[in-house]
Design a protein around this motif. Structure first.
Motif, PDB file in Angstrom:
ATOM      1  N   MET A  63      -0.224  -8.678 -34.092  1.00  0.00           N
ATOM      2  CA  MET A  63       0.016  -9.152 -35.431  1.00  0.00           C
ATOM      3  C   MET A  63       1.491  -9.431 -35.608  1.00  0.00           C
ATOM      4  N   HIS A  64       1.803 -10.499 -36.270  1.00  0.00           N
ATOM      5  CA  HIS A  64       3.168 -10.791 -36.695  1.00  0.00           C
ATOM      6  C   HIS A  64       3.074 -11.325 -38.119  1.00  0.00           C
ATOM      7  N   ILE A  65       3.888 -10.771 -38.998  1.00  0.00           N
ATOM      8  CA  ILE A  65       3.956 -11.310 -40.356  1.00  0.00           C
ATOM      9  C   ILE A  65       4.615 -12.677 -40.278  1.00  0.00           C
ATOM     10  N   GLU A  66       3.959 -13.674 -40.817  1.00  0.00           N
ATOM     11  CA  GLU A  66       4.460 -15.034 -40.706  1.00  0.00           C
ATOM     12  C   GLU A  66       5.735 -15.222 -41.522  1.00  0.00           C
ATOM     13  N   PRO A  67       6.709 -15.991 -41.003  1.00  0.00           N
ATOM     14  CA  PRO A  67       7.929 -16.281 -41.760  1.00  0.00           C
ATOM     15  C   PRO A  67       7.584 -16.895 -43.110  1.00  0.00           C
ATOM     16  N   GLY A  68       8.256 -16.406 -44.140  1.00  0.00           N
ATOM     17  CA  GLY A  68       8.052 -16.920 -45.487  1.00  0.00           C
ATOM     18  C   GLY A  68       6.954 -16.243 -46.258  1.00  0.00           C
ATOM     19  N   LEU A  69       6.151 -15.407 -45.605  1.00  0.00           N
ATOM     20  CA  LEU A  69       5.071 -14.726 -46.323  1.00  0.00           C
ATOM     21  C   LEU A  69       5.641 -13.800 -47.393  1.00  0.00           C
ATOM     22  N   VAL A  70       6.703 -13.104 -47.043  1.00  0.00           N
ATOM     23  CA  VAL A  70       7.448 -12.289 -48.011  1.00  0.00           C
ATOM     24  C   VAL A  70       8.883 -12.796 -47.984  1.00  0.00           C
ATOM     25  N   ALA A  71       9.377 -13.277 -49.100  1.00  0.00           N
ATOM     26  CA  ALA A  71      10.688 -13.918 -49.127  1.00  0.00           C
ATOM     27  C   ALA A  71      11.529 -13.391 -50.287  1.00  0.00           C
ATOM     28  N   GLY A  72      12.807 -13.772 -50.263  1.00  0.00           N
ATOM     29  CA  GLY A  72      13.713 -13.404 -51.348  1.00  0.00           C
ATOM     30  C   GLY A  72      13.963 -11.908 -51.418  1.00  0.00           C
ATOM     31  N   ALA A  73      14.140 -11.424 -52.638  1.00  0.00           N
ATOM     32  CA  ALA A  73      14.457 -10.009 -52.846  1.00  0.00           C
ATOM     33  C   ALA A  73      13.311  -9.093 -52.442  1.00  0.00           C
ATOM     34  N   LYS A  74      12.099  -9.623 -52.402  1.00  0.00           N
ATOM     35  CA  LYS A  74      10.948  -8.790 -52.040  1.00  0.00           C
ATOM     36  C   LYS A  74      11.062  -8.206 -50.634  1.00  0.00           C
ATOM     37  N   ILE A  75      11.807  -8.887 -49.774  1.00  0.00           N
ATOM     38  CA  ILE A  75      11.871  -8.438 -48.389  1.00  0.00           C
ATOM     39  C   ILE A  75      12.593  -7.098 -48.258  1.00  0.00           C
ATOM     40  N   PHE A  76      13.359  -6.718 -49.288  1.00  0.00           N
ATOM     41  CA  PHE A  76      14.096  -5.453 -49.219  1.00  0.00           C
ATOM     42  C   PHE A  76      13.157  -4.250 -49.154  1.00  0.00           C
ATOM     43  N   LEU A  77      11.933  -4.402 -49.671  1.00  0.00           N
ATOM     44  CA  LEU A  77      10.980  -3.299 -49.555  1.00  0.00           C
ATOM     45  C   LEU A  77      10.696  -2.984 -48.092  1.00  0.00           C
ATOM     46  N   SER A  78      10.673  -4.017 -47.251  1.00  0.00           N
ATOM     47  CA  SER A  78      10.385  -3.800 -45.833  1.00  0.00           C
ATOM     48  C   SER A  78      11.488  -2.985 -45.165  1.00  0.00           C
ATOM     49  N   TYR A  79      12.720  -3.114 -45.663  1.00  0.00           N
ATOM     50  CA  TYR A  79      13.799  -2.304 -45.102  1.00  0.00           C
ATOM     51  C   TYR A  79      13.564  -0.827 -45.396  1.00  0.00           C
ATOM     52  N   ALA A  80      13.068  -0.539 -46.588  1.00  0.00           N
ATOM     53  CA  ALA A  80      12.802   0.850 -46.967  1.00  0.00           C
ATOM     54  C   ALA A  80      11.642   1.431 -46.165  1.00  0.00           C
ATOM     55  N   THR A  81      10.558   0.655 -46.027  1.00  0.00           N
ATOM     56  CA  THR A  81       9.405   1.178 -45.276  1.00  0.00           C
ATOM     57  C   THR A  81       9.753   1.345 -43.801  1.00  0.00           C
ATOM     58  N   ALA A  82      10.526   0.416 -43.259  1.00  0.00           N
ATOM     59  CA  ALA A  82      10.936   0.525 -41.859  1.00  0.00           C
ATOM     60  C   ALA A  82      11.852   1.725 -41.649  1.00  0.00           C
ATOM     61  N   ALA A  83      12.721   1.994 -42.616  1.00  0.00           N
ATOM     62  CA  ALA A  83      13.594   3.163 -42.511  1.00  0.00           C
ATOM     63  C   ALA A  83      12.773   4.448 -42.507  1.00  0.00           C
ATOM     64  N   GLY A  84      11.733   4.502 -43.340  1.00  0.00           N
ATOM     65  CA  GLY A  84      10.852   5.662 -43.343  1.00  0.00           C
ATOM     66  C   GLY A  84      10.141   5.833 -42.008  1.00  0.00           C
ATOM     67  N   ALA A  85       9.631   4.726 -41.459  1.00  0.00           N
ATOM     68  CA  ALA A  85       8.954   4.776 -40.160  1.00  0.00           C
ATOM     69  C   ALA A  85       9.921   5.183 -39.058  1.00  0.00           C
ATOM     70  N   ALA A  86      11.156   4.680 -39.124  1.00  0.00           N
ATOM     71  CA  ALA A  86      12.165   5.038 -38.127  1.00  0.00           C
ATOM     72  C   ALA A  86      12.523   6.515 -38.223  1.00  0.00           C
ATOM     73  N   GLY A  87      12.601   7.034 -39.447  1.00  0.00           N
ATOM     74  CA  GLY A  87      12.907   8.452 -39.634  1.00  0.00           C
ATOM     75  C   GLY A  87      11.837   9.341 -39.037  1.00  0.00           C
TER      76      GLY A  87
END
Length: 226
Positions: free
Chosen positions: A1-25
């Motif tokens: 699976m790959h999330i397609e470019p543009g599926l989540v754009a703009g300021a909404k993409i910042f949520l992915s940084y938070a979820t990824a940080a949690g997964a990394a932790g």
């Protein structure tokens, strides 16, 4: 699976940084646990192996665009059973990153979403394994129903996260909903293959008894829980 470019754009993409940080932790926590259990050399060796395998799964094995994403053979539960949670998580994160940096730079903005989508279901599999596999049962002695449960949990988690990102980024319109359902239906067909792959790999590991005690595989592959 790959999330397609543009599926989540703009300021909404910042949520992915938070979820990824949690997964990394949580990955760091599991890595520290593995470090204490098996040592740095074993953790490093298994992580290199999983990274190479994940890169192969994503870049070399067949993958098909379907709906909002792509259908891949990730074999997440197989990686978990053979190498353990921490090396599997590190391999998924690093293999995906290497692919993005060298072969698919257009995927890098979606890296946080893709990482979350791969790792959170893996940790769900880790939790499920504690519940459905008796402490005295080595992984090489798993039954089909247990392998099926682990595979279904992983693939279902991946589909759920892809659906979340698609709804979050594009809303609940009919076209988006159709694309999500199409992807989910196609991706869950992997559940037909992965439990059989798990059992085949576990049977091979059982036959290759020389791996017992090796730092290349998780201790639980051949032994009961400590």
């Amino acid at each position: 699976m790959h999330i397609e470019p543009g599926l989540v754009a703009g300021a909404k993409i910042f949520l992915s940084y938070a979820t990824a940080a949690g997964a990394a932790g949580y990955t760091l926590k599991t890595a520290l646990d593995s470090l204490r259990e098996s040592g740095a050399a074993s953790l490093a060796l298994r992580s290199v192996a999983t990274t190479a395998l994940v890169f192969t799964f994503f870049e070399i094995l067949p993958h098909y665009p379907v709906g909002v994403s792509e259908v891949h053979f990730i074999l997440g539960s197989t990686l978990f059973l053979i190498f353990g949670a921490a090396p599997a998580a590190l391999g998924l994160a690093l293999g995906l990153l290497i692919q993005g940096v060298f072969f698919a730079p257009f995927d890098l903005p979606q890296y946080g979403m893709n990482m979350t989508t791969l790792l959170v279901p893996l940790f769900a599999v880790q939790a499920l394994a504690h519940k459905i596999i008796a402490p005295h049962t080595p992984y090489v002695d798993l039954k089909y129903r247990q392998a099926l449960a682990l595979s279904t949990a992983y693939q279902g988690g991946v589909v759920a996260w892809v659906a979340f990102w698609a709804f979050y980024g594009q809303g609940f319109g009919a076209e988006n909903l159709t694309s999500i359902v199409t992807f989910g239906g196609a991706y869950m067909l992997v559940v037909i293959v992965e439990p059989l792959a798990d059992l085949a790999v576990l049977a091979a590991a059982k036959a290759l008894n020389g791996l017992r005690g090796s730092g290349l595989v998780t201790r639980r592959l051949y032994h009961s829980a400590a």
